[in-house]
Design a protein around this motif. Structure first.
Motif, PDB file in Angstrom:
ATOM      1  N   LYS A   1       1.396 -73.238 -31.143  1.00  0.00           N
ATOM      2  CA  LYS A   1       2.618 -72.658 -30.567  1.00  0.00           C
ATOM      3  C   LYS A   1       2.240 -70.998 -31.007  1.00  0.00           C
ATOM      4  O   LYS A   1       2.932 -70.282 -30.101  1.00  0.00           O
ATOM      5  CB  LYS A   1       3.964 -72.825 -31.081  1.00  0.00           C
ATOM      6  N   ASN A   2       1.677 -70.668 -32.052  1.00  0.00           N
ATOM      7  CA  ASN A   2       1.653 -69.404 -32.330  1.00  0.00           C
ATOM      8  C   ASN A   2       0.139 -68.731 -31.628  1.00  0.00           C
ATOM      9  O   ASN A   2       0.286 -67.466 -31.293  1.00  0.00           O
ATOM     10  CB  ASN A   2       1.257 -69.208 -33.670  1.00  0.00           C
ATOM     11  N   ILE A   3      -0.950 -69.396 -31.508  1.00  0.00           N
ATOM     12  CA  ILE A   3      -2.102 -69.115 -30.931  1.00  0.00           C
ATOM     13  C   ILE A   3      -2.540 -69.856 -29.821  1.00  0.00           C
ATOM     14  O   ILE A   3      -2.475 -71.129 -29.795  1.00  0.00           O
ATOM     15  CB  ILE A   3      -3.109 -69.025 -31.974  1.00  0.00           C
ATOM     16  N   ARG A   4      -2.782 -69.169 -28.542  1.00  0.00           N
ATOM     17  CA  ARG A   4      -3.229 -69.954 -27.385  1.00  0.00           C
ATOM     18  C   ARG A   4      -4.778 -70.306 -27.256  1.00  0.00           C
ATOM     19  O   ARG A   4      -4.966 -71.226 -26.826  1.00  0.00           O
ATOM     20  CB  ARG A   4      -2.685 -69.473 -26.303  1.00  0.00           C
ATOM     21  N   GLN A   5      -5.455 -69.204 -27.662  1.00  0.00           N
ATOM     22  CA  GLN A   5      -6.798 -69.187 -27.540  1.00  0.00           C
ATOM     23  C   GLN A   5      -7.675 -68.502 -28.479  1.00  0.00           C
ATOM     24  O   GLN A   5      -7.089 -67.520 -28.956  1.00  0.00           O
ATOM     25  CB  GLN A   5      -7.449 -68.824 -25.989  1.00  0.00           C
TER      26      GLN A   5
ATOM     27  N   ASP B   1       2.133 -65.061 -26.030  1.00  0.00           N
ATOM     28  CA  ASP B   1       1.234 -65.744 -26.634  1.00  0.00           C
ATOM     29  C   ASP B   1       0.208 -64.839 -27.457  1.00  0.00           C
ATOM     30  O   ASP B   1      -0.101 -63.679 -26.834  1.00  0.00           O
ATOM     31  CB  ASP B   1       0.482 -66.926 -25.780  1.00  0.00           C
ATOM     32  N   LYS B   2      -0.425 -65.041 -28.215  1.00  0.00           N
ATOM     33  CA  LYS B   2      -1.249 -64.551 -29.285  1.00  0.00           C
ATOM     34  C   LYS B   2      -2.811 -65.127 -29.066  1.00  0.00           C
ATOM     35  O   LYS B   2      -2.888 -66.459 -28.859  1.00  0.00           O
ATOM     36  CB  LYS B   2      -0.814 -64.679 -30.729  1.00  0.00           C
ATOM     37  N   TYR B   3      -3.687 -64.283 -29.159  1.00  0.00           N
ATOM     38  CA  TYR B   3      -4.957 -64.747 -28.880  1.00  0.00           C
ATOM     39  C   TYR B   3      -5.803 -64.120 -30.249  1.00  0.00           C
ATOM     40  O   TYR B   3      -5.419 -63.106 -30.847  1.00  0.00           O
ATOM     41  CB  TYR B   3      -5.810 -64.348 -27.774  1.00  0.00           C
TER      42      TYR B   3
ATOM     43  N   SER C   1       4.779 -70.481 -15.115  1.00  0.00           N
ATOM     44  CA  SER C   1       5.327 -69.386 -14.200  1.00  0.00           C
ATOM     45  C   SER C   1       5.757 -68.283 -15.061  1.00  0.00           C
ATOM     46  O   SER C   1       5.592 -68.451 -16.393  1.00  0.00           O
ATOM     47  CB  SER C   1       6.304 -69.783 -13.309  1.00  0.00           C
ATOM     48  N   GLY C   2       6.300 -67.258 -14.607  1.00  0.00           N
ATOM     49  CA  GLY C   2       6.976 -66.114 -15.307  1.00  0.00           C
ATOM     50  C   GLY C   2       5.901 -65.516 -16.119  1.00  0.00           C
ATOM     51  O   GLY C   2       4.453 -65.305 -15.639  1.00  0.00           O
ATOM     52  N   ASN C   3       6.015 -65.274 -17.419  1.00  0.00           N
ATOM     53  CA  ASN C   3       5.319 -64.368 -18.424  1.00  0.00           C
ATOM     54  C   ASN C   3       4.088 -65.172 -18.843  1.00  0.00           C
ATOM     55  O   ASN C   3       3.182 -64.738 -19.495  1.00  0.00           O
ATOM     56  CB  ASN C   3       6.131 -63.542 -19.385  1.00  0.00           C
ATOM     57  N   ILE C   4       4.149 -66.691 -18.809  1.00  0.00           N
ATOM     58  CA  ILE C   4       3.204 -67.312 -19.615  1.00  0.00           C
ATOM     59  C   ILE C   4       2.273 -68.102 -18.202  1.00  0.00           C
ATOM     60  O   ILE C   4       1.383 -68.982 -18.560  1.00  0.00           O
ATOM     61  CB  ILE C   4       3.698 -68.593 -20.041  1.00  0.00           C
TER      62      ILE C   4
ATOM     63  N   THR D   1      -9.800 -65.736 -19.775  1.00  0.00           N
ATOM     64  CA  THR D   1      -8.573 -64.975 -19.434  1.00  0.00           C
ATOM     65  C   THR D   1      -8.950 -63.520 -20.368  1.00  0.00           C
ATOM     66  O   THR D   1      -9.528 -63.495 -21.337  1.00  0.00           O
ATOM     67  CB  THR D   1      -7.093 -65.517 -20.163  1.00  0.00           C
ATOM     68  N   PHE D   2      -8.168 -62.526 -19.650  1.00  0.00           N
ATOM     69  CA  PHE D   2      -8.044 -61.331 -20.183  1.00  0.00           C
ATOM     70  C   PHE D   2      -7.389 -61.332 -21.577  1.00  0.00           C
ATOM     71  O   PHE D   2      -7.924 -60.515 -22.657  1.00  0.00           O
ATOM     72  CB  PHE D   2      -7.382 -60.124 -19.490  1.00  0.00           C
ATOM     73  N   GLY D   3      -6.536 -62.158 -21.791  1.00  0.00           N
ATOM     74  CA  GLY D   3      -5.838 -62.203 -23.291  1.00  0.00           C
ATOM     75  C   GLY D   3      -6.839 -62.567 -24.344  1.00  0.00           C
ATOM     76  O   GLY D   3      -6.696 -61.993 -25.421  1.00  0.00           O
ATOM     77  N   ALA D   4      -7.617 -63.597 -23.893  1.00  0.00           N
ATOM     78  CA  ALA D   4      -8.488 -64.079 -24.877  1.00  0.00           C
ATOM     79  C   ALA D   4      -9.653 -62.921 -25.139  1.00  0.00           C
ATOM     80  O   ALA D   4      -9.907 -62.677 -26.493  1.00  0.00           O
ATOM     81  CB  ALA D   4      -9.124 -65.212 -24.568  1.00  0.00           C
ATOM     82  N   LEU D   5      -9.879 -62.193 -24.324  1.00  0.00           N
ATOM     83  CA  LEU D   5     -11.142 -61.126 -24.338  1.00  0.00           C
ATOM     84  C   LEU D   5     -10.575 -60.019 -25.210  1.00  0.00           C
ATOM     85  O   LEU D   5     -11.114 -59.542 -26.032  1.00  0.00           O
ATOM     86  CB  LEU D   5     -11.518 -60.873 -22.921  1.00  0.00           C
ATOM     87  N   ALA D   6      -9.410 -59.667 -25.034  1.00  0.00           N
ATOM     88  CA  ALA D   6      -8.631 -58.742 -25.763  1.00  0.00           C
ATOM     89  C   ALA D   6      -8.349 -59.219 -27.268  1.00  0.00           C
ATOM     90  O   ALA D   6      -8.498 -58.186 -28.194  1.00  0.00           O
ATOM     91  CB  ALA D   6      -7.213 -58.123 -25.247  1.00  0.00           C
ATOM     92  N   GLY D   7      -8.056 -60.329 -27.389  1.00  0.00           N
ATOM     93  CA  GLY D   7      -7.692 -60.995 -28.791  1.00  0.00           C
ATOM     94  C   GLY D   7      -6.213 -60.074 -28.950  1.00  0.00           C
ATOM     95  O   GLY D   7      -5.215 -59.915 -28.716  1.00  0.00           O
ATOM     96  N   ARG D   8      -6.521 -59.656 -30.698  1.00  0.00           N
ATOM     97  CA  ARG D   8      -5.311 -58.674 -31.148  1.00  0.00           C
ATOM     98  C   ARG D   8      -5.299 -57.350 -30.648  1.00  0.00           C
ATOM     99  O   ARG D   8      -4.498 -56.469 -30.997  1.00  0.00           O
ATOM    100  CB  ARG D   8      -5.513 -58.695 -32.717  1.00  0.00           C
TER     101      ARG D   8
END
Length: 606
Positions: A260-264, A148-150, A64-67, A586-593
């Motif tokens: 903990k630092n990188i999710r995908q 999280d970071k991708y 839930s929340g931001n994750i 996920t959009f996060g993985a596609l965006a990366g940094r």
């Protein structure tokens, strides 16, 4: 691999316990939780039906929340301590969903309902829009920044092998020993593929020779490849789904990692040669009320039992049109789990597995089918009936069998998605009603079950011959023909049955083809009646195959039903387009940094 370490997790606010190595799906089944969600249109109760990425029902909101992450398959979530998941598309909760009133009003929501209703009057559109937007979507997207970071990672190799089943492992072994740079990608957390469905210990104790050979070969290959990993030019990445096959052997894969630092991580792979060993997906059968919680694919039940050690309870019925479901029945028998009945639509079968089931004294109803099921939030009985010679009508008096678990097998569909994305051409094989790879467009070969080769000895033979040819293009040779020793299991022909006989196609029938989008056989017949002929048009009109699972369990059944109702051969209909991604990313993985201040980096001259 399942361990004895207990892990706590929450589902819909209630605390449960699973074991290290469980998926969320296996942990829920272990705790007797079968109702996990509601369908999109009718809000019908839905349960877990599979054990892989083809799962259409067990789609949950993770955390839930931001994750938070919506629309995640419970079958692909590896259990971790403190995991918090919730069911989707229901209000106020999954047990009592106000939206289920749609199920009772389903006759007012046929195929194409949206297109017919929301066209008029134009001045009402603003009112329609509000309710349509409220009803659209399944999960809830996060409204806060993702902490999280991708990452994106580029990789070049000589040979990319997609799939860590036995064919993929054997291909990797041959390529690695030829001193090529090899990357092996596997979507689950363990190598082995079909090996994971077999209980080696019980098979050895009970003397099931076929299982022992299959598993021992698999174990030796897995161990050999694990020892070669990160050495001798072999790299293996697990928990990684290859979701896009682009031009010039450029492929994209998404890896989920416990960091903990990188999710995908998105792997951007450029390979000189690609070996597709992506396996196959078991089909469902289309019959009345085939969507109740407690109805599952037979081979998935086998995996939950043998690999995840989840023991089924209560009365078990198996419904099939082929021999492979008998593996599940035999495994249960060897482990002293009673089988109420096996219902087989064929008149007879001379297959080795069927013969073994008969010798064990299992009750088999040949030339019968499940014509209906009972129960609301979980199946409690099935109605079976005998068929006439052409499987067009039922004959005689139907029988009612109490049932807590119904295992269904409608045959196997090769996983040709990546091959089709590469612009390869498919050909239809009538004998088992499968589309298999025919003409490759890029530097690629398909091996094993994704190529329509299902017998283990045939798989090793095919893999050896194709890899020998592939390696010769690198100027390499295979020194010895090191065939893995396995027995050939004779399996009798499959009997095609796209729709179980019923005279209620236009009555109050619920024969589901696409589970997530609530598309029934009646919807498909209605589309044909209203003039749609192209498979692409039927797909869009009925929305079959357009859910988040992209029709992995429904598309071939939809084609078969269209063929049956339109009197056209399946190969004349063709297939719908296999679009990327293979599974949601996920959009996060596609965006990366490339987010926030790094989204569009400003460059200035000196």
């Amino acid at each position: 691999m399942i361990t004895d370490k207990k892990i706590s997790f929450k589902f819909d606010g209630k605390k449960f316990f699973g074991f290290e190595g469980d998926t969320l799906a296996s942990a829920l089944i272990r705790n007797g939780v079968f109702l996990v969600g509601r369908s999109f249109k009718y809000h019908r109760p839905r349960g877990i039906i599979s054990a892989g990425s083809e799962e259409p029902n067990a789609i949950v909101q993770l955390e839930s929340g931001n994750i938070t992450e919506p629309n995640v398959r419970a079958t692909e979530i590896e259990l971790y301590d403190g995991l918090n998941a919730s069911s989707q598309n229901n209000w106020p909760n999954v047990n009592f969903d106000f939206g289920s009133i749609n199920d009772f009003l389903s006759s007012f929501f046929p195929a194409g309902f949206y297109y017919k209703t929301f066209m008029w009057p134009p001045k009402f559109w603003e009112k329609y829009e509000y309710f349509i937007r409220k009803a659209a979507g399944l999960g809830k997207s996060p409204k806060e920044d993702d902490p999280d970071k991708y990452e994106h990672f580029h990789y070049h190799c000589d040979v990319l092998i997609v799939g860590g089943g036995l064919s993929g492992l054997y291909a990797a072994k041959l390529a690695t020993k030829a001193n090529l740079k090899v990357l092996l990608v596997e979507q689950s957390s363990e190598l082995g593929g079909e090996k994971l469905n077999v209980d080696y210990v019980q098979s050895a104790l009970q003397g099931s020779v076929d299982n022992v050979l299959e598993t021992s070969v698999g174990i030796s290959l897995v161990n050999e490849l694990e020892n070669l990993n990160n050495s001798n030019n072999l790299k293996i990445i697990k928990n990684t789904t290859l979701f896009a096959y682009m031009h010039n052997n450029y492929l994209l894969a998404c890896q989920k990692i416990k960091n903990k630092n990188i999710r995908q991580i998105i792997w951007k792979i450029r390979a000189r040669k690609v070996v597709l060993a992506t396996g196959s997906i078991e089909r469902f059968l289309t019959f009345e009320n085939n969507d109740r919680p407690g109805i599952m694919l037979a081979n998935s039940v086998r995996k939950y039992f043998n690999h995840f050690k989840v023991k089924p309870r209560g009365n078990i019925v198996i419904f099939t049109n082929n021999d492979s479901a008998y593996k599940t029945a035999i495994d249960f028998y060897l482990n002293k789990i009673p089988i109420k009945a096996i219902v087989d639509v064929r008149k007879e079968s001379k297959g080795d597995l069927v013969r073994k089931a008969k010798n064990f004294g299992l009750k088999i109803y040949f030339n019968h089918g499940v014509i209906n099921t009972k129960g609301r939030k979980k199946i409690n009985s099935v109605i079976i009936s005998e068929f006439d010679e052409k499987l067009k009508n039922t004959i005689g008096k139907s029988k009612k069998l109490s049932c807590d678990l119904l295992c269904v097998s409608g045959g196997w569909t090769p996983t040709v998605h990546l091959f089709s994305q590469s612009r390869g051409k498919l050909i239809f094989r009538e004998s088992d009603a499968t589309f298999i790879p025919d003409i490759s467009f890029q530097e690629e070969i398909s091996i094993g079950a994704c190529n329509g080769t299902f017998e283990l000895d045939d798989i090793f033979e095919e893999t050896f011959n194709k890899m020998k040819k592939l390696l010769s293009e690198f100027g390499k040779e295979i020194q010895d023909k090191n065939r893995e020793g396995v027995n050939k299991i004779f399996q009798d022909k499959i009997k095609h049955l796209w729709v179980v006989p019923s005279n209620k196609y236009f009555g109050k029938t619920k024969m589901f083809v696409d589970f997530q989008n609530d598309v029934t056989a009646k919807d498909i017949k209605l589309a044909l009646k209203e003039g749609y002929r192209s498979i692409e048009h039927v797909k869009r009109y009925t929305t079959t195959g357009m859910a988040t699972d992209q029709g992995k369990t429904s598309n071939i059944n939809a084609l078969g039903i269209i063929s049956q109702f339109s009197n056209k051969q399946i190969h004349e209909l063709g297939t719908t387009t296999y679009r990327l991604p293979y599974t949601p990313v996920t959009f996060g993985a596609l965006a990366g940094r490339h987010v926030k201040e790094f989204f569009d980096v400003e460059r200035t001259t000196p």
